[in-house]
Design a protein around this motif. Structure first.
Motif, PDB file in Angstrom:
ATOM      1  N   SER A 112      -1.023  -1.491  -5.751  1.00  0.00           N
ATOM      2  CA  SER A 112      -2.410  -1.527  -5.313  1.00  0.00           C
ATOM      3  C   SER A 112      -3.260  -2.384  -6.243  1.00  0.00           C
ATOM      4  O   SER A 112      -3.013  -3.588  -6.371  1.00  0.00           O
ATOM      5  CB  SER A 112      -2.936  -0.090  -5.187  1.00  0.00           C
ATOM      6  N   ALA A 136       1.869  -2.906  -2.184  1.00  0.00           N
ATOM      7  CA  ALA A 136       0.545  -2.616  -1.622  1.00  0.00           C
ATOM      8  C   ALA A 136      -0.531  -3.504  -2.238  1.00  0.00           C
ATOM      9  O   ALA A 136      -1.653  -3.076  -2.456  1.00  0.00           O
ATOM     10  CB  ALA A 136       0.190  -1.135  -1.801  1.00  0.00           C
ATOM     11  N   ASN A 160       4.891  -4.163   1.362  1.00  0.00           N
ATOM     12  CA  ASN A 160       3.600  -3.783   1.937  1.00  0.00           C
ATOM     13  C   ASN A 160       3.781  -3.048   3.256  1.00  0.00           C
ATOM     14  O   ASN A 160       4.774  -3.242   3.956  1.00  0.00           O
ATOM     15  CB  ASN A 160       2.735  -5.021   2.183  1.00  0.00           C
ATOM     16  N   ASP A 164      -1.428  -0.547   6.529  1.00  0.00           N
ATOM     17  CA  ASP A 164      -2.227  -0.279   5.333  1.00  0.00           C
ATOM     18  C   ASP A 164      -3.704  -0.550   5.622  1.00  0.00           C
ATOM     19  O   ASP A 164      -4.075  -1.685   5.924  1.00  0.00           O
ATOM     20  CB  ASP A 164      -1.734  -1.167   4.188  1.00  0.00           C
ATOM     21  N   ILE A 166      -6.158  -0.305   3.406  1.00  0.00           N
ATOM     22  CA  ILE A 166      -6.837  -0.749   2.183  1.00  0.00           C
ATOM     23  C   ILE A 166      -6.483  -2.195   1.862  1.00  0.00           C
ATOM     24  O   ILE A 166      -7.360  -3.037   1.653  1.00  0.00           O
ATOM     25  CB  ILE A 166      -6.482   0.187   1.010  1.00  0.00           C
ATOM     26  N   THR A 167      -5.194  -2.486   1.790  1.00  0.00           N
ATOM     27  CA  THR A 167      -4.721  -3.860   1.645  1.00  0.00           C
ATOM     28  C   THR A 167      -4.103  -4.249   2.978  1.00  0.00           C
ATOM     29  O   THR A 167      -2.972  -3.858   3.286  1.00  0.00           O
ATOM     30  CB  THR A 167      -3.670  -3.994   0.527  1.00  0.00           C
ATOM     31  N   THR A 168      -4.843  -4.980   3.787  1.00  0.00           N
ATOM     32  CA  THR A 168      -4.351  -5.286   5.120  1.00  0.00           C
ATOM     33  C   THR A 168      -3.124  -6.189   5.044  1.00  0.00           C
ATOM     34  O   THR A 168      -2.944  -6.938   4.077  1.00  0.00           O
ATOM     35  CB  THR A 168      -5.433  -5.975   5.965  1.00  0.00           C
ATOM     36  N   SER A 172      -1.654  -9.357   2.445  1.00  0.00           N
ATOM     37  CA  SER A 172      -0.352  -9.416   1.773  1.00  0.00           C
ATOM     38  C   SER A 172       0.436 -10.647   2.216  1.00  0.00           C
ATOM     39  O   SER A 172       1.106 -11.302   1.404  1.00  0.00           O
ATOM     40  CB  SER A 172       0.451  -8.144   2.030  1.00  0.00           C
ATOM     41  N   GLY A 194       1.484   2.955   5.550  1.00  0.00           N
ATOM     42  CA  GLY A 194       0.210   2.494   5.039  1.00  0.00           C
ATOM     43  C   GLY A 194       0.246   2.099   3.583  1.00  0.00           C
ATOM     44  O   GLY A 194       1.134   1.363   3.155  1.00  0.00           O
ATOM     45  N   HIS A 195      -0.713   2.630   2.814  1.00  0.00           N
ATOM     46  CA  HIS A 195      -0.900   2.243   1.420  1.00  0.00           C
ATOM     47  C   HIS A 195       0.029   3.075   0.535  1.00  0.00           C
ATOM     48  O   HIS A 195      -0.405   4.044  -0.107  1.00  0.00           O
ATOM     49  CB  HIS A 195      -2.363   2.453   1.032  1.00  0.00           C
ATOM     50  N   GLN A 196       1.283   2.703   0.543  1.00  0.00           N
ATOM     51  CA  GLN A 196       2.285   3.503  -0.152  1.00  0.00           C
ATOM     52  C   GLN A 196       3.504   2.647  -0.462  1.00  0.00           C
ATOM     53  O   GLN A 196       3.661   1.548   0.061  1.00  0.00           O
ATOM     54  CB  GLN A 196       2.722   4.675   0.746  1.00  0.00           C
TER      55      GLN A 196
END
Length: 214
Positions: A112, A136, A160, A164, A166-168, A172, A194-196
């Motif tokens: 992230s 991410a 990615n 996600d 948060i970070t589309t 990425s 997603g964001h993981q």
């Protein structure tokens, strides 16, 4: 850009020497709200026996550690990112001397906010690290085209989630494109979440790291 002179004491950090002969060093960059201990298990999983260098971000956002300021979620203060990344590059140089690390065998890994910062190291300080495993994260210099630096010989793994928020995934993929256009050898692995960081992507990153033999 030449990083500013920095002392190894300028960043709160953890250093764990390598336990394998001729082990590389993993520079671990945590996500928002975490600290220098958060990614140590990730480092051990990615590269068993590697030395681990894990600093703490020096920006405080409502009590949460970060690497650089943001204007709101998903919108970076790019000037601050550039300055903070230069400070971090200086720390890496100081730590390389203090801990007698091989400067040609340092690999950055982050999640992230840490992944965005690791991407900043690649694009703003080419040659500082030999490679990167970033999760991410996206293109850090939002709205600005990175300089045409030479990243040939730099190896990068990007993991990615296509969902996600948060970070589309577009960000990425933009990062992958920016790195590839500058000569980096990039391996992209996308997952449905997603964001993981999923176990499957972690396993692929570990296999990638072993194949690259940093």
């Amino acid at each position: 850009m030449t990083p500013p002179a920095t002392s190894v004491e300028d960043f709160v950090h953890v250093y764990e020497p390598g336990t394998a002969p001729d082990a590389p060093t993993l520079l671990l960059l945590h996500g928002t709200g975490a600290d220098e201990h958060d990614l140590l298990p990730l480092g051990r999983a990615l590269a068993p026996g590697a030395a681990l260098l894990s600093p703490r971000g020096r920006v405080d956002e409502n009590g949460m550690n970060r690497w650089f300021r943001r204007l709101r979620e998903g919108v970076f203060d790019v000037d601050d990112l550039i300055g903070r990344t230069a400070e971090l590059a200086g720390f890496v140089g100081a730590a390389t001397a203090a801990y007698d690390l091989d400067p040609g065998r340092i690999v950055v890994s982050g999640f992230s906010n840490g992944a965005n910062t690791g991407a900043g190291l690649l694009l703003l300080h080419p040659g500082l690290v030999a490679g990167a495993a970033l999760f991410a994260g996206g293109a850090p210099l939002q709205g600005r085209e990175p300089a045409p630096v030479d990243l040939s010989g730099t190896r990068v793994f990007l993991g990615n989630g296509v969902a996600d928020p948060i970070t589309t995934i577009d960000q990425s993929r933009l990062l992958a494109s920016q790195l590839g256009e500058r000569g980096a050898r990039v391996l992209v692995r996308e997952h449905a979440g997603g964001h993981q960081l999923t176990p499957e992507v972690l396993a692929e990153a570990r296999d990638w790291f072993a194949r690259e033999e940093f």
